[in-house]
Structure formats: C-alpha cells, structure tokens
Design an enzyme around this catalytic site. Structure first.
Site, PDB file in Angstrom:
ATOM      1  N   HIS A 163      -1.696  -1.756   3.711  1.00 14.50           N
ATOM      2  CA  HIS A 163      -1.209  -0.553   3.346  1.00 14.50           C
ATOM      3  C   HIS A 163      -0.996   0.459   4.618  1.00 14.50           C
ATOM      4  O   HIS A 163      -1.703   0.321   5.539  1.00 14.50           O
ATOM      5  CB  HIS A 163      -1.961  -0.017   2.338  1.00 14.50           C
ATOM      6  CG  HIS A 163      -1.272   1.184   1.815  1.00 14.50           C
ATOM      7  ND1 HIS A 163      -1.282   2.663   2.450  1.00 14.50           N
ATOM      8  CD2 HIS A 163      -0.760   1.462   0.473  1.00 14.50           C
ATOM      9  CE1 HIS A 163      -0.556   3.365   1.521  1.00 14.50           C
ATOM     10  NE2 HIS A 163      -0.089   2.669   0.274  1.00 14.50           N
ATOM     11  N   GLU A 215       7.391  -0.559   2.077  1.00 15.11           N
ATOM     12  CA  GLU A 215       6.935   0.842   1.911  1.00 15.11           C
ATOM     13  C   GLU A 215       7.193   1.584   3.189  1.00 15.11           C
ATOM     14  O   GLU A 215       6.256   1.359   4.031  1.00 15.11           O
ATOM     15  CB  GLU A 215       5.395   0.942   1.744  1.00 15.11           C
ATOM     16  CG  GLU A 215       4.990   0.314   0.211  1.00 15.11           C
ATOM     17  CD  GLU A 215       3.939   0.901  -0.391  1.00 15.11           C
ATOM     18  OE1 GLU A 215       4.060   1.378  -1.443  1.00 15.11           O
ATOM     19  OE2 GLU A 215       2.802   1.176   0.443  1.00 15.11           O
ATOM     20  N   ASN A 275      -1.311   2.222  -7.251  1.00 12.57           N
ATOM     21  CA  ASN A 275      -2.478   2.212  -6.305  1.00 12.57           C
ATOM     22  C   ASN A 275      -2.804   3.544  -6.192  1.00 12.57           C
ATOM     23  O   ASN A 275      -2.273   4.858  -6.053  1.00 12.57           O
ATOM     24  CB  ASN A 275      -1.861   2.080  -4.848  1.00 12.57           C
ATOM     25  CG  ASN A 275      -2.574   2.320  -3.826  1.00 12.57           C
ATOM     26  OD1 ASN A 275      -3.859   2.598  -3.883  1.00 12.57           O
ATOM     27  ND2 ASN A 275      -2.136   2.508  -2.666  1.00 12.57           N
ATOM     28  N   GLY A 334       3.997   9.093  -0.233  1.00 10.96           N
ATOM     29  CA  GLY A 334       3.277  10.346  -0.553  1.00 10.96           C
ATOM     30  C   GLY A 334       4.171  11.651  -0.075  1.00 10.96           C
ATOM     31  O   GLY A 334       3.622  12.867  -0.132  1.00 10.96           O
TER      32      GLY A 334
HETATM   33  C1  PEP Z   1       1.512   4.050  -1.854  1.00 11.91           C
HETATM   34  O1  PEP Z   1       0.560   4.650  -1.507  1.00 11.91           O
HETATM   35  O2  PEP Z   1       1.547   2.710  -1.870  1.00 11.91           O
HETATM   36  C2  PEP Z   1       2.788   4.772  -2.453  1.00 11.91           C
HETATM   37  C3  PEP Z   1       3.612   4.260  -2.539  1.00 11.91           C
HETATM   38  O3  PEP Z   1       2.342   6.182  -2.751  1.00 11.91           O
HETATM   39  P1  PEP Z   1       3.476   7.514  -3.269  1.00 11.91           P
HETATM   40  O4  PEP Z   1       3.926   6.756  -4.518  1.00 11.91           O
HETATM   41  O5  PEP Z   1       2.541   8.505  -3.599  1.00 11.91           O
HETATM   42  O6  PEP Z   1       4.658   7.510  -2.364  1.00 11.91           O
END
Ligand code: PEP
Length: 252
Positions: free
Chosen positions: A96, A168, A9, A174
């Site tokens: 998301h 997630e 992503n 992030g």
């Molecule tokens: C995301 O935005 O779906 C994500 C998992 O970001 P990151 O890997 O930067 O934590």
C-alpha cells in the site's frame, strides 16, 4: 469471466467495539442477499481475531493490512503471516502506498512480504500506483512496470495467479480525487498487457485487478464497468456499512 472483488481497507480506524459494530452493520446490510462479488474487509490488527470469529459462516472474507516477512523472532511490534492465518485471515494488503511512503517499504521488502504470504497460503492484495509527480512527468507506466517487475520477482506464474493486484494512483488515495474511468482503464490495460508479455495470456486474462483511490458509491459503477477493472479497494467509503455495500452493489 473474472469475479469482482470489493475490499475495504479500514486503515488505522475502528477500535474493537466499533469494529464489532461495523461488522454487525455490514452483516445486516447483506443479510439474505447473494452477491457474485467477493467481499473482503481488512480491519486493524487489534480487531482481526474477533472479526475472524464474527465472519465465520458468512460470505465475507477477512484480510489484514500489513505483515512482516520473517516467520518469528525478535521483531518487536511485527506480525507474521502465520499469525494472520491463525486468526482467520485469507488476504493481506501488501505494498500500500502509505506503507511505501510513511514506512519506507521498498519494492524489495514488498517482494519478501509477498513471498512470506504465499508460503503461508495468504493471498496478497498487491498495491501499485504512481504519485502525482510521476504522473505529471509521464512516468506512470515506468513506475507500474518497476513495481510489478521487482515486487513479483522470482515468483512462478502459478504463485502469481493467487494474487490480486490493486492499482491505486497515490494522488487519488484519500484525496476525494479519483482517477477518471478512462485514466484507470488505461493503466489497468497496461498492467494486463505487461502480464501477458512477462507471463502469459492466461494469467493476463484471469488475474483480478482492482482499482483503488477515492472510490465512492457515486463513482463506483462507472469505474467498475471498465473492461479491465475487476472491483475496488476502498478506504474512506468502507467505514460506513451503507456506502461500502453500495459499492458492492455497484460491482454487481
Ligand atoms: C486505500 O487506502 O487503499 C484507498 C483507496 O483509500 P480511499 O478510498 O480513501 O482513497
């Protein structure tokens, strides 16, 4: 055996020239290799059409990061599922946490978006996950159950089979702080059990559930080695071809 999927992503990163260059780097990294893992990249909307052309004939699939649920009309700034299909997208990330929190997307809106995606043969990567506060208040399972119940309301098992779920945890996105493999596995197992109760063992056994949240080459292997984790949705680490492909190799 469920196939592993590693999806990148890109979020609001990479203008058109840098998108072209990242795609070319990824293609060079994987040249001559035959991975079992499915690779998906989700560049920003401005790069999708070009990406669709550049990815033709490769084993990399194209996904979008968002879409609107209406088919067409006076929705300034929005993009429909059909438009995404027309530039070669096969997947679309929906739900998301950044869309839920920054753009106020509710479970009901996400449900409408999934419906529109399915109608147009786009496969949703349906994101769910709890905030830190919810985890600390021991609400993780409750939140996951709510997001699945309302997000998937009204769909048949056949329709749900085409989805990918991405767990997630919001506190891991992030932040550099990933869920430990056992924390992630615990929620993935909960999701699978829930799918079995709500639908069937067949769906529960076969649905791909990715983990996302600070996945990096250093932690990818252990996370994806868990029984119920079928790959990764990657943010930060997908912006360089070498770290992205190292995660794909960890999935192998
Ligand atoms: C995301 O935005 O779906 C994500 C998992 O970001 P990151 O890997 O930067 O934590």
């Amino acid at each position: 055996m469920r196939k592993k999927i590693v999806a990148g992503n890109w979020k609001m990163n990479k203008d058109l020239p840098s998108s072209i260059s990242l795609i070319s780097d990824i293609k060079n990294e994987i040249a001559g290799k035959n991975y079992n893992t499915k690779i998906i990249i989700c560049p920003p909307a401005t790069s999708l059409e070009t990406a669709g052309v550049l990815l033709k004939g490769t084993n990399i699939s194209l996904g979008a990061q968002n879409m609107y649920f209406e088919e067409s009309g006076a929705y300034t700034g929005e993009i429909s599922a059909k438009m995404l299909k027309s530039v070669g997208c096969q997947y679309v990330i929906l739900g998301h946490s950044e869309r839920r929190t920054i753009f106020n997307e509710t479970d009901e809106i996400i449900n409408l978006k999934i419906k529109a995606a399915l109608k147009n043969n786009l496969k949703p990567i349906f994101c769910i996950g709890e905030t830190l506060e919810e985890r600390e208040n021991e609400k993780t399972f409750q939140v996951i159950e709510r997001q699945i119940t309302y997000g998937l309301k009204g769909f048949t098992e056949l329709e749900i089979e085409t989805l990918v779920i991405a767990y997630e945890p919001v506190w891991a996105i992030g932040t550099g702080r990933n869920a430990t493999p056992s924390q992630a596995q615990e929620v993935h197992k909960f999701i699978r059990n829930l799918l079995q109760i709500k639908y069937s063992s067949n769906l529960s056994d076969n649905l791909i559930i990715q983990y996302g949240g600070s996945v990096k080459p250093e932690n990818a292997r252990e996370l994806m080695a868990q029984n119920d984790i079928d790959g990764a949705l990657v943010g930060g680490a997908c912006l360089q071809s070498d770290s992205f492909i190292k995660i794909v190799e960890a999935a192998e």
